[in-house]
Design a protein around this motif. Structure first.
Motif, PDB file in Angstrom:
ATOM      1  N   UNK A  44      13.031 -35.474 -95.042  1.00  0.00           N
ATOM      2  CA  UNK A  44      12.940 -36.261 -96.272  1.00  0.00           C
ATOM      3  C   UNK A  44      12.510 -35.378 -97.442  1.00  0.00           C
ATOM      4  N   UNK A  45      11.507 -34.539 -97.215  1.00  0.00           N
ATOM      5  CA  UNK A  45      10.973 -33.689 -98.287  1.00  0.00           C
ATOM      6  C   UNK A  45      11.962 -32.614 -98.729  1.00  0.00           C
ATOM      7  N   UNK A  46      12.848 -32.213 -97.839  1.00  0.00           N
ATOM      8  CA  UNK A  46      13.787 -31.137 -98.163  1.00  0.00           C
ATOM      9  C   UNK A  46      15.126 -31.634 -98.699  1.00  0.00           C
ATOM     10  N   UNK A  95       6.561 -40.573-105.074  1.00  0.00           N
ATOM     11  CA  UNK A  95       7.832 -40.957-105.680  1.00  0.00           C
ATOM     12  C   UNK A  95       8.019 -40.266-107.038  1.00  0.00           C
ATOM     13  N   UNK A  96       6.994 -40.357-107.870  1.00  0.00           N
ATOM     14  CA  UNK A  96       7.106 -39.800-109.215  1.00  0.00           C
ATOM     15  C   UNK A  96       7.136 -38.271-109.202  1.00  0.00           C
ATOM     16  N   UNK A 137       7.125 -39.721 -88.664  1.00  0.00           N
ATOM     17  CA  UNK A 137       7.034 -38.497 -87.873  1.00  0.00           C
ATOM     18  C   UNK A 137       7.099 -37.281 -88.796  1.00  0.00           C
ATOM     19  N   UNK A 138       6.548 -36.169 -88.323  1.00  0.00           N
ATOM     20  CA  UNK A 138       6.620 -34.927 -89.084  1.00  0.00           C
ATOM     21  C   UNK A 138       8.078 -34.512 -89.282  1.00  0.00           C
ATOM     22  N   UNK A 184      18.088 -41.316-100.679  1.00  0.00           N
ATOM     23  CA  UNK A 184      16.895 -40.856 -99.950  1.00  0.00           C
ATOM     24  C   UNK A 184      15.850 -41.966 -99.880  1.00  0.00           C
ATOM     25  N   UNK A 185      15.700 -42.716-100.953  1.00  0.00           N
ATOM     26  CA  UNK A 185      14.773 -43.847-100.941  1.00  0.00           C
ATOM     27  C   UNK A 185      15.213 -44.866 -99.893  1.00  0.00           C
ATOM     28  N   UNK A 186      16.526 -45.119 -99.834  1.00  0.00           N
ATOM     29  CA  UNK A 186      17.049 -46.051 -98.841  1.00  0.00           C
ATOM     30  C   UNK A 186      16.742 -45.564 -97.425  1.00  0.00           C
ATOM     31  N   UNK A 187      16.940 -44.277 -97.174  1.00  0.00           N
ATOM     32  CA  UNK A 187      16.636 -43.728 -95.852  1.00  0.00           C
ATOM     33  C   UNK A 187      15.148 -43.859 -95.522  1.00  0.00           C
TER      34      UNK A 187
END
Length: 194
Positions: A75-77, A138-139, A68-69, A84-87
């Motif tokens: 996630x982006x913020x 990711x990178x 979802x947006x 965060x990867x786990x989430x």
């Protein structure tokens, strides 16, 4: 070809359900029409042939599995981290579970791709582009690890999804959510490993 976007989406959703429940051999225009509860001949007005229907259904699976947006904004913020990867992986698991037929249809498309080079080429291109976009995100996002981290996590999650959705009794003693957490811990470097 007809262009009603809502009708096309309904036909693609029906095609995904037919693929998941009856397999690729069960995917016919007639089966899609029946599943979508539209008049006979409707699907053939929207798709030139069965191969086109398969490919567009495959592309539509990715649309149905898109985060979802709201999730992507959060996630982006957030600070890039193993957490965060786990989430992100937990959200992916939730989307796969919520859209079980979509993922099963994608597995059927992978099998069908082994029999049809045109489908194989298109599906390979789509999956590869998605993987490369994940690596790039990711990178460039500054998440821990490298390309190998992302590819390894992709392969681990794919294996988990296959077992979890097709033969859940294999993992009956191991819930999928905690397994995702453990895979992230094993694959993604933590702050003390960076």
């Amino acid at each position: 070809m007809r262009q009603n976007p809502e009708r096309r989406r309904a036909l693609l959703d029906a095609a995904i359900d037919v693929l998941a429940e009856e397999g690729a051999r069960g995917l016919t225009f007639r089966a899609v029409d029946a599943r979508a509860e539209v008049p006979k001949g409707t699907a053939s007005n929207y798709f030139a042939n069965r191969a086109e229907l398969l490919l567009q259904a495959g592309a539509h699976v990715h649309v149905r599995l898109t985060p979802t947006d709201e999730f992507m904004d959060r996630f982006a913020n957030a600070r890039p981290s193993r957490e965060q990867t786990r989430l992100g992986m937990q959200d992916l698991l939730r989307r796969i579970e919520d859209n079980r037929n979509g993922y099963l249809a994608l597995l059927e498309l992978r099998l069908e791709a082994n029999r049809h080079p045109g489908i194989r080429e298109e599906l390979t291109r789509t999956i590869k582009e998605t993987l490369e976009e994940n690596v790039r995100t990711h990178l460039e996002g500054g998440f821990p690890g490298d390309r190998t981290t992302v590819v390894t996590l992709y392969l681990a999650m794919t294996g988990l999804f296959i077992e979890h959705l097709t033969l859940p009794a294999v993992l009956a003693d191991d819930a999928a959510g905690p397994l995702v957490d453990r895979m992230v811990d094993l694959i993604v470097p933590g702050p003390d490993q960076a």
